[in-house]
Design a protein around this motif. Structure first.
Motif, PDB file in Angstrom:
ATOM      1  N   VAL A 184       0.840  -1.200   0.000  1.00 26.29           N
ATOM      2  CA  VAL A 184       0.000   0.000   0.000  1.00 26.29           C
ATOM      3  C   VAL A 184       0.876   1.251   0.000  1.00 26.29           C
ATOM      4  CG1 VAL A 184      -1.635   1.354   1.379  1.00 26.29           C
ATOM      5  CG2 VAL A 184      -1.984  -1.115   1.085  1.00 26.29           C
ATOM      6  N   ASP A 185       1.908   1.254   0.851  1.00 27.82           N
ATOM      7  CA  ASP A 185       2.810   2.411   0.925  1.00 27.82           C
ATOM      8  C   ASP A 185       3.513   2.633  -0.412  1.00 27.82           C
ATOM      9  OD1 ASP A 185       2.073   2.693   3.566  1.00 27.82           O
ATOM     10  OD2 ASP A 185       3.845   1.669   4.364  1.00 27.82           O
ATOM     11  N   TYR A 186       3.975   1.562  -1.023  1.00 25.72           N
ATOM     12  CA  TYR A 186       4.659   1.669  -2.319  1.00 25.72           C
ATOM     13  C   TYR A 186       3.696   2.188  -3.384  1.00 25.72           C
ATOM     14  CZ  TYR A 186       7.333   0.337  -6.469  1.00 25.72           C
ATOM     15  OH  TYR A 186       8.009   0.359  -7.672  1.00 25.72           O
ATOM     16  N   THR A 187       2.482   1.656  -3.396  1.00 25.71           N
ATOM     17  CA  THR A 187       1.478   2.082  -4.371  1.00 25.71           C
ATOM     18  C   THR A 187       1.190   3.568  -4.248  1.00 25.71           C
ATOM     19  OG1 THR A 187       0.440  -0.109  -4.308  1.00 25.71           O
ATOM     20  CG2 THR A 187      -0.881   1.690  -5.185  1.00 25.71           C
ATOM     21  N   SER A 188       1.024   4.049  -3.014  1.00 27.80           N
ATOM     22  CA  SER A 188       0.731   5.456  -2.787  1.00 27.80           C
ATOM     23  C   SER A 188       1.839   6.341  -3.351  1.00 27.80           C
ATOM     24  CB  SER A 188       0.560   5.703  -1.288  1.00 27.80           C
ATOM     25  OG  SER A 188       0.318   7.059  -1.026  1.00 27.80           O
ATOM     26  N   ARG A 189       3.072   5.990  -3.061  1.00 25.13           N
ATOM     27  CA  ARG A 189       4.203   6.802  -3.531  1.00 25.13           C
ATOM     28  C   ARG A 189       4.327   6.773  -5.044  1.00 25.13           C
ATOM     29  NH1 ARG A 189       9.378   5.251  -4.561  1.00 25.13           N
ATOM     30  NH2 ARG A 189       9.150   3.265  -3.454  1.00 25.13           N
ATOM     31  N   ARG A 190       4.186   5.593  -5.644  1.00 22.22           N
ATOM     32  CA  ARG A 190       4.365   5.468  -7.088  1.00 22.22           C
ATOM     33  C   ARG A 190       3.217   6.120  -7.863  1.00 22.22           C
ATOM     34  NH1 ARG A 190       7.626   5.756  -9.932  1.00 22.22           N
ATOM     35  NH2 ARG A 190       7.420   4.057 -11.433  1.00 22.22           N
ATOM     36  N   LEU A 191       2.012   6.107  -7.316  1.00 22.35           N
ATOM     37  CA  LEU A 191       0.911   6.814  -7.974  1.00 22.35           C
ATOM     38  C   LEU A 191       1.239   8.297  -8.123  1.00 22.35           C
ATOM     39  CD1 LEU A 191      -2.340   5.295  -6.406  1.00 22.35           C
ATOM     40  CD2 LEU A 191      -1.648   5.175  -8.803  1.00 22.35           C
ATOM     41  N   ASP A 192       1.729   8.889  -7.041  1.00 29.36           N
ATOM     42  CA  ASP A 192       2.080  10.313  -7.082  1.00 29.36           C
ATOM     43  C   ASP A 192       3.209  10.572  -8.081  1.00 29.36           C
ATOM     44  OD1 ASP A 192       0.172  10.595  -5.137  1.00 29.36           O
ATOM     45  OD2 ASP A 192       1.565  11.059  -3.506  1.00 29.36           O
TER      46      ASP A 192
END
Length: 274
Positions: free
Chosen positions: A44-52
């Motif tokens: 989830v943390d990785y997804t949030s950062r990569r989306l941005d």
């Protein structure tokens, strides 16, 4: 303990032998079902950062003013072409993909993958009721398209969790305002959870009244007769074209042939590779 439900004159009855069976029963009857724990916290943390990061890259590529002109602000498109994580852990998430296959079959295509960065106090066009197969007003005996919606932030009343109209995939006409206000259901779930739903079920995003961005990811899976929104196979530049499953999911197998001879050669090649 729930009391046994007795029936009279009933000759056919749905029996759930697994968690997948329960989800599929809800999906086919209500049009949607919540699936818990599809992503780990670190994912989830990785997804949030990569989306941005991918959104910032797409804005730089197209221009912020141009993004605004086409009403595409806060929308990230086709992340799997920028990072394989969004293919393997999002589009091919094992919690959800097996359910998609059971409902619409192994021959399926990923029509679109979209990240949504719902800003605080912001209203996106998704806050209006819609079907994912837009402008379609028909019903069908079995689903031809399913969507998976990943929650990357909490979904609740404050952050603007998604609303659904139960059973609306079974009715052609959008219901009255009175019916909508009485029967709409708001999803409440944690980061890493996902909703799987029929693409003909009416739904809408809630308004984010928190102080933080509410991130989410939509994946739309269809039977191959529905055209992809964006040509993933060209974006991937040939990657995964030889994979028996991913070649179909990404659209390599479903491209329109340029000629009769090309069509025959492709079918011959698939026959010889089996």
């Amino acid at each position: 303990m729930n009391q046994e439900i007795k029936t009279h004159g009933v000759t056919e009855r749905h029996i759930n032998n697994s968690e997948q069976d329960r989800i599929i029963e809800e999906l086919t009857r209500d049009g949607f079902s919540l699936v818990r724990g599809c992503l780990l916290k670190e994912e989830v943390d990785y997804t949030s950062r990569r989306l941005d990061e991918i959104y910032a890259e797409q804005v730089r590529e197209f221009g912020e003013d141009n993004i605004g002109l086409i009403h595409d602000r806060h929308i990230v498109r086709s992340m799997l072409a920028f990072d394989d994580f969004f293919l393997h852990r999002i589009a091919c998430n094992e919690c959800l993909l097996e359910i998609v296959k059971r409902v619409i079959g192994n021959n399926l295509s990923l029509s679109s993958q979209v990240g949504i960065l719902n800003p605080p106090s912001g209203e996106l066009y998704q806050t209006a009721w819609h079907r994912e197969l837009q402008y379609q007003h028909f019903t069908i005996s079995r689903p031809i398209a399913l969507q998976t919606l990943f929650a990357i932030e909490p979904f609740n009343e404050l952050t603007g969790g998604t609303f659904f109209l139960p059973g609306s995939h079974l009715h052609e006409m959008f219901p009255s305002e009175e019916y909508v206000h009485k029967h709409e259901v708001q999803i409440k779930c944690d980061p890493g959870d996902a909703v799987i739903f029929d693409a003909l079920a009416y739904h809408r995003a809630g308004v984010n009244r928190s102080n933080s961005i509410r991130r989410a990811i939509n994946n739309l899976y269809t039977v191959p007769l529905i055209q992809q929104q964006i040509n993933f196979s060209r974006m991937m530049g040939g990657r995964f074209a030889d994979d028996p499953f991913l070649s179909g999911l990404l659209g390599y197998r479903w491209q329109t042939a340029d000629s009769v001879i090309q069509w025959r050669r492709e079918h011959l090649q698939r026959k010889q590779s089996v």
